[in-house]
Each structure stands twice: as C-alpha cells, then as structure tokens.
Design a protein around this motif. Sequence first.
Motif, mmCIF file in Angstrom:
data_model
loop_
_atom_site.group_PDB
_atom_site.id
_atom_site.type_symbol
_atom_site.label_atom_id
_atom_site.label_comp_id
_atom_site.label_asym_id
_atom_site.label_seq_id
_atom_site.Cartn_x
_atom_site.Cartn_y
_atom_site.Cartn_z
ATOM 1 N N THR A 1 0.802 -1.243 0.000
ATOM 2 C CA THR A 1 0.000 0.000 0.000
ATOM 3 C C THR A 1 0.828 1.283 0.000
ATOM 4 O O THR A 1 0.498 2.216 -0.725
ATOM 5 N N HIS B 1 -4.167 -7.855 11.099
ATOM 6 C CA HIS B 1 -2.825 -7.576 11.656
ATOM 7 C C HIS B 1 -2.391 -6.179 11.244
ATOM 8 O O HIS B 1 -2.895 -5.594 10.290
ATOM 9 N N ASP C 1 8.105 -2.362 11.070
ATOM 10 C CA ASP C 1 8.385 -3.800 11.066
ATOM 11 C C ASP C 1 9.215 -4.121 9.833
ATOM 12 O O ASP C 1 9.330 -3.320 8.906
ATOM 13 N N LYS D 1 -10.422 -5.552 2.596
ATOM 14 C CA LYS D 1 -10.191 -5.145 3.998
ATOM 15 C C LYS D 1 -11.415 -4.444 4.595
ATOM 16 O O LYS D 1 -11.390 -4.000 5.752
ATOM 17 N N ALA E 1 1.569 -3.817 11.325
ATOM 18 C CA ALA E 1 3.013 -4.044 11.456
ATOM 19 C C ALA E 1 3.214 -5.551 11.314
ATOM 20 O O ALA E 1 2.617 -6.161 10.427
HETATM 21 C C1 6PG Z 1 4.385 -6.080 6.438
HETATM 22 C C2 6PG Z 1 3.586 -4.865 6.727
HETATM 23 C C3 6PG Z 1 2.170 -5.239 7.030
HETATM 24 C C4 6PG Z 1 1.346 -4.573 5.965
HETATM 25 C C5 6PG Z 1 -0.014 -5.179 5.860
HETATM 26 C C6 6PG Z 1 -0.776 -4.612 4.668
HETATM 27 O O1 6PG Z 1 5.581 -6.046 6.659
HETATM 28 O O2 6PG Z 1 3.799 -7.001 5.871
HETATM 29 O O3 6PG Z 1 4.100 -3.986 7.554
HETATM 30 O O4 6PG Z 1 1.693 -4.889 8.288
HETATM 31 O O5 6PG Z 1 1.252 -3.187 6.247
HETATM 32 O O6 6PG Z 1 0.145 -6.578 5.691
HETATM 33 O O7 6PG Z 1 -0.046 -4.963 3.505
HETATM 34 P P1 6PG Z 1 -0.510 -4.434 2.052
HETATM 35 O O8 6PG Z 1 -0.281 -2.971 2.060
HETATM 36 O O9 6PG Z 1 0.390 -5.164 1.101
HETATM 37 O O10 6PG Z 1 -1.966 -4.796 1.920
#
Ligand code: 6PG
Length: 249
Positions: A45, A156, A73, A211, A158
Amino acid sequence: MKPEIRSYPTLLDLSKAAAEFIVELAETAVEDRTIFTLALSGGSTPRLLYEYLAKEEFARRMPWEHMHVFWGDERCVSPDHPDSNFALAFESLISKAPLPSENVHRVPTEGELPKTAAREYERSLREFFQDAARDRMPMAFPAFDLILLGLGKDGHTASLFPGEPVLEEKTRWVVAVAGTSASPAVPRVTLTFPVINQARCVLFLASGSDKRDVFQEILNSPESAAQQYPAARVRPSGSLLWFIDEGLV
Ligand code: 6PG
C-alpha cells in the motif's frame, strides 16, 4: 480518542493526501522540536505514498536533514530482497531523497537471527531516542512523531498478528515473530504496542475491498474488534488517523 477517518476515491488520491499530511506534520515537528521521527510501514500500500514524497512538489518541502526514518516492522530477509520493507522504501523514496544516510535506521536483518535483529534494532532505537531526549532519565518508550501502519486482511498491523503472544508485550520495544501466518511467511521484527501507542501520531493507510469488513468492524465495534484484530488495539496517546479508499467504505 476516536480515530479520524479520511476517505478518498482511489489509492492514488489517498497516497497524495497522505504525502501532503506527512509534509505538514514534518514541518511542524521540526519547528517545534527540531526533529521529525517517522516509522515507515511495509507491504504494497505505501509504495505510491513513498513515490509521491520523492516527487519535487513534496520533496522540496520536506526537512530531510532533520528527519529520521525507521521501520515499524521488517521481514528477516536481506535489505535488497524483493520482500524487504527497507528495499521498498529505498527504491521508491530513500534512493531519490537528500536524506543523510545516518538518518536512515533500518532493521539489521542481514545474516542475523530474528531475535538478534530485534535486540540490535531495539538497542539502536534506545540509543537514538535517549540521545535525542538529552535526558539522563531512561525512557520507558519512545514517542515517534509519526508511525505509518497498514492493515492486513486478518486485522494484523506491522507484524503483530492475531493470537501471537507478543501482542501482550509490555516492556520490550521490538520483538521477533515467526511470521508463519504472514505473507510472505518469513520471520519478522516488529515494534510492540507500547511503542506504537506512545506515538504522537499514527496514520493507517488502507486500500482495497478485501479489507472492508475488518475495517468496518474496527471502526464500529472497537472493543469486540480488539479481541481479534491487532489493528484495533492501536490507540495512541497522540492522534490516530485512517486514510482509506472507497473499497473500505
Ligand atoms: C508487512 C507490513 C504489514 C502490511 C499489511 C498490509 O511487513 O507485511 O508492515 O503490516 O502493512 O500486511 O499490507 P498491504 O499494504 O500489502 O496490503
């Protein structure tokens, strides 16, 4: 505090608005405290946001030399691996911005055991924030000016995944997680809730109808959502905003 929700027609509109929001926040933070500390999120994203921040219309306004970039993360892969959150930010923003290299604080994932990477990253955070505070008193948790977060379809954020014991962490700033339920299913390093909830501002970026149900549950039933979705447990002492696109409305 109730979150502020801003909805945009598309991810492109959302990303441009987020770039404007971040530039303004950075300018204010530097005016008030001479420094802007930003923790980036991973996943797909934020790519457009990072590309916008590298564009001249925003880059010329960013106080790069007073800005310090961290990660909320990181996947335990090499920093040039396609799954690396650092690689995403480096390729879309950091390699194009006049950000001093010493202001980029990535998670040391190369060749490290996840637990070692987490311990090293926490040590670097403690060193930075303790020094920036210029206060001998050891601080319980750092206050990032801005933490960017994404939302997973399972709620979830991070690398804090549903059902994980680290959701209950009360003292460590950074922990390692196995990441078995994640995609990609690799070990990860993540900030913990006490750090996330100490932030002056947390900004979620979320896009895509897959989502919607999770987001609507978090928005409309925060207490029950907090039982199953880690993202619902993000309740910062500062401000909480969600920039969403119409897929989540
Ligand atoms: C990671 C991210 C995770 C991510 C979400 C949304 O390292 O995977 O920090 O928390 O922000 O999974 O991921 P998308 O933006 O790909 O939907």
